[in-house]
Write an enzyme that holds these catalytic residues in place. Structure first.
Site, short mmCIF file in Angstrom:
data_model
loop_
_atom_site.label_atom_id
_atom_site.label_comp_id
_atom_site.label_asym_id
_atom_site.label_seq_id
_atom_site.Cartn_x
_atom_site.Cartn_y
_atom_site.Cartn_z
N SER A 158 4.09 -12.44 -3.93
CA SER A 158 3.70 -12.08 -2.57
C SER A 158 4.39 -13.02 -1.58
O SER A 158 5.62 -13.07 -1.54
CB SER A 158 2.18 -12.10 -2.44
OG SER A 158 1.75 -11.44 -1.28
N ASP A 203 1.50 -0.54 -3.57
CA ASP A 203 1.13 -1.79 -2.90
C ASP A 203 1.08 -1.56 -1.39
O ASP A 203 2.05 -1.07 -0.80
CB ASP A 203 2.16 -2.87 -3.25
CG ASP A 203 1.74 -4.26 -2.84
OD1 ASP A 203 0.81 -4.38 -2.02
OD2 ASP A 203 2.33 -5.23 -3.34
N HIS A 247 -1.09 -4.08 -5.22
CA HIS A 247 -0.61 -5.44 -5.02
C HIS A 247 -0.95 -6.35 -6.19
O HIS A 247 -0.20 -7.26 -6.53
CB HIS A 247 -1.21 -6.01 -3.73
CG HIS A 247 -0.57 -7.27 -3.26
ND1 HIS A 247 0.76 -7.32 -2.86
CD2 HIS A 247 -1.04 -8.53 -3.12
CE1 HIS A 247 1.06 -8.56 -2.50
NE2 HIS A 247 -0.01 -9.31 -2.65
#
Length: 709
Positions: free
Chosen positions: A557, A643, A678
């Protein structure tokens, strides 16, 4: 097999006097057959390039499975008249949640399960099944439980599920007596539901088109979602909202917050007709949180705030709107101690804090005269992580404590405030004769170019370095004031037992060293995160821990942005890089206010569309924009099609540009989960296979693919 070569379809945007040409923006349309075909071609190429690692992946999966007690039970947590716990079962992905009645109201010792209980038998006498998660997940490629909440009378269970991976949940209400779902169904929620004190309504949160949590709703049981009442709508696009109930059950609180500012609205259950009232109006830069306590017989709000200092102070105020200047200090601001949270109980307060990069639990005992003794719960290890959790009862005399280190498995303690005794209730079992003494963990300090001392946490098998440098996996994040504290991982043992080390670089942008550590790694100071990580790599090499060829970097991320930046800026330091759901096309994302989360992120990264200086700053470090013709280390990028936080298109474009631009090895792989979000795949066995894939690639980069534990 030749790697997929993406078509170049240039788009041009004029911004601040610069023509910004993007050859791969066409990949943003995930409904396009061309995009789907390209992602599938990338997956096929990755599968072919890693086919030789299939036996190693299976061995790693088998090792994780063999070390894990698959049929297990969490430590029960007491809430009102029941003990609540989770169960897992061999061969099942998700497990179940259960409860048993409290038999002795004065006994706070959690019941222990029968040692020989089978999956088809109750683990404890009087066991009641709440949710069978495997049953709920049946027929879905992805499943996530967003939250579950028992009604105040204990008869109803509100829970939420996501079966796509986009973090938009459906809330249902289960009658625990009849095992029947009520007609209530709420779609499009984020997270779970919060009950009111009467058990007649649930509150929930929804998001806007940019995936910002902006609305709080009240749903009356037995009505349709169309009849729900909008309680609060946050109009400022920088702010998001959430709702919760205090441990005392007296107050419902709506928190509205940006990255730099907060505001609380409070509903007193003793006077519900008054509605939600603002406690302290938002002031730019003022952050605070609220809890309800009873101190010396008087109802008070606990206010954790930065009004008097960047590292926060704990104050108290009347249970009414109160100005910051009238918040009376309970724990004064200390620049050496970052106060992070506070929990209120009838007889004590628990303050979560950190100092010198370590988490700490601080107890403030309450008596007839107010706050009495003030002390820390002590631990002996050099590096560790400690936190409290699973403490729903306001009148409970104990504090449930979670503890772990890089070598010590996750442990659950009860701290009895009356006796000041710390009792180990459970240490997560690691099968196969695991002994923490077989491993050594250390705190190291690297020096960044500007002189900042950057902590590193590292673990390896005891004596592994006796023969010289070892392979090391260096992990980093460095954003949002999120601290990457030491944690234990069974999967990591497959790497450590093959002779490698694992390290965490606690770079600026995180919160490990206090608020200044965060401030020095965001906005115009973001470059510090990257130079800190490179400094940690150089320190490990200079001190003989490892060599560049056997040092692999990993981040996900915002940590994926870190990976992309160091790949551009210090490629010579790494033998491989893993970037999970990586925020590598940061400038493109932050230039588009219609994308999920962009506006709420301005306080973290800046607004490059409005401010030329922000644009120039981001343009200088954004990984996608700074790919150049040089030899990059091997890169594995991992993403998910659904995501909503970091869109799949960012790593897809990045890998395409690397292939078209880089010289030398050009060893770049992209792996896209086509039914996940995610957090990646759901289900523990799927996640083990997923991690085995990454670890096998990492071990191959380290030269350890042919070794055995």
């Amino acid at each position: 097999m030749q790697p997929p070569l993406a078509d170049r379809r240039p788009t041009t945007r004029e911004i601040h006097g610069e023509s910004r040409v993007d050859d791969y923006e066409w990949m943003r349309d995930k409904e396009s057959p061309d995009v789907v075909a390209h992602l599938e071609a990338e997956n096929a190429y990755t599968a072919a390039r890693t086919e030789h690692l299939a036996p190693l992946r299976q061995r790693i999966f088998d090792e994780i499975k063999a070390r894990t007690l698959e049929t297990d039970l969490s430590v029960p947590t007491r809430n009102r008249g029941h003990w609540y716990y989770g169960r897992s079962f061999e061969g099942r992905e998700y497990g179940a949640s259960c409860r048993v009645p409290v038999t002795d109201p004065d006994d706070w010792t959690p019941p222990r399960p029968a040692a020989d209980a089978t999956p088809d038998e109750p683990a404890l006498p009087g066991e009641e099944l709440l949710l069978d998660l495997d049953q709920l997940a049946e027929g879905h490629d992805f499943f996530s439980l967003g939250g579950s909440a028992i009604s105040p009378d204990g008869r109803l269970l509100a829970y939420s599920v996501d079966v796509v991976g986009d973090e938009r949940y459906t809330i249902r209400v289960l009658d625990l007596a009849t095992r029947e779902l009520r007609d209530d169904e709420i779609t499009g929620a984020i997270g779970g539901a919060v009950w009111d004190r009467a058990g007649e309504h649930v509150y929930y949160t929804t998001v806007d088109e940019s995936w910002r949590a902006d609305k709080i709703w009240r749903h009356r049981l037995g009505t349709t979602q169309a009849d729900d009442v909008l309680v609060h709508h946050e109009q400022d696009a920088r702010f998001w909202v959430g709702i919760g109930r205090t441990r005392t059950d007296r107050f419902l609180m709506i928190a509205a917050g940006s990255k730099t500012t907060t505001e609380y609205l409070v509903l007193d259950a003793d006077s519900p007709d008054a509605g939600f009232v603002v406690f302290a109006p938002r002031v730019e830069g003022l952050e605070y949180s609220l809890d309800h306590a009873v101190i010396a017989g008087e109802d008070r709000f606990l206010v954790l705030h930065n009004h008097t200092g960047a590292d926060f102070e704990l104050g108290s105020a009347p249970v009414a709107p109160t100005a910051p200047d009238d918040w009376a200090p309970l724990v004064a601001h200390d620049p050496a101690v970052r106060l992070e949270d506070v929990d209120a109980f009838a007889g004590h307060l628990v303050v979560h804090q950190r100092s010198e990069g370590l988490t700490q639990l601080r107890i403030l005992e309450l008596g007839e005269q107010g706050v009495g003794d003030d002390y820390l719960v002590e631990f002996d290890e050099e590096i560790y992580t400690v936190a409290s959790g699973g403490n729903p009862g306001f009148h409970q005399p104990t504090v449930r404590v979670g503890y772990a280190s890089l070598a010590i498995p996750s442990s659950v303690y009860d701290y009895d405030v009356r006796t000041r005794e710390l009792t180990l209730l459970r240490r997560a079992p690691v099968l196969g004769g695991y002994d923490p003494a077989d491993y050594e963990e250390h705190r190291l300090w690297a020096t960044s170019p500007d002189g900042a001392q950057v902590p590193i946490s590292i673990v390896c098998r005891r004596g592994a370095r006796d023969a010289g440098p070892i392979p090391v996996l260096l992990y980093g994040y460095g954003a949002y004031e999120a601290s990457m504290d030491p944690y234990f991982s069974i999967a990591r043992l497959s790497m450590l037992d093959r002779g490698a080390g694992f390290a965490i670089a606690h770079v600026r942008g995180g919160g490990e060293m206090g608020r200044h550590w965060y401030d020095d790694g965001k906005l115009f100071h973001k470059q510090n995160s990257f130079t800190d990580f490179a400094a940690c790599a150089r320190h490990l090499i200079a001190e003989g821990w490892t060599t560049p060829e056997r040092l692999v970097a990993e981040g996900g991320s915002a940590g994926g942005l870190l990976m992309g930046a160091v790949a551009n800026q210090a490629p010579q330091l790494f033998g491989g890089i893993v970037a999970a759901v990586p925020f590598v096309d940061a400038l493109t994302t932050m230039l588009d206010a219609t994308l999920p989360l962009t506006v709420t992120e301005y306080d973290e990264w800046g607004n490059p569309e409005a401010d030329p200086s922000v644009y120039a700053c981001m343009r200088a470090y954004a990984p996608y924009d700074n790919v150049v013709a040089m030899d990059y280390p091997p890169i594995l990028a991992e993403t998910s099609l659904n995501d909503t936080r970091v869109l799949y298109v960012e790593p897809a474009k990045w890998i395409a540009k690397l292939r078209a631009t880089a010289t030398g090895r050009q060893d770049f792989l992209l792996r896209t989960e086509m039914s996940a979000g995610h957090g990646g795949v759901s289900g523990r066995y799927k996640s083990w296979h997923d991690r085995a894939f990454s670890l096998a690639w990492i071990l191959d980069r380290m030269g350890l693919a042919d070794t055995t534990p």
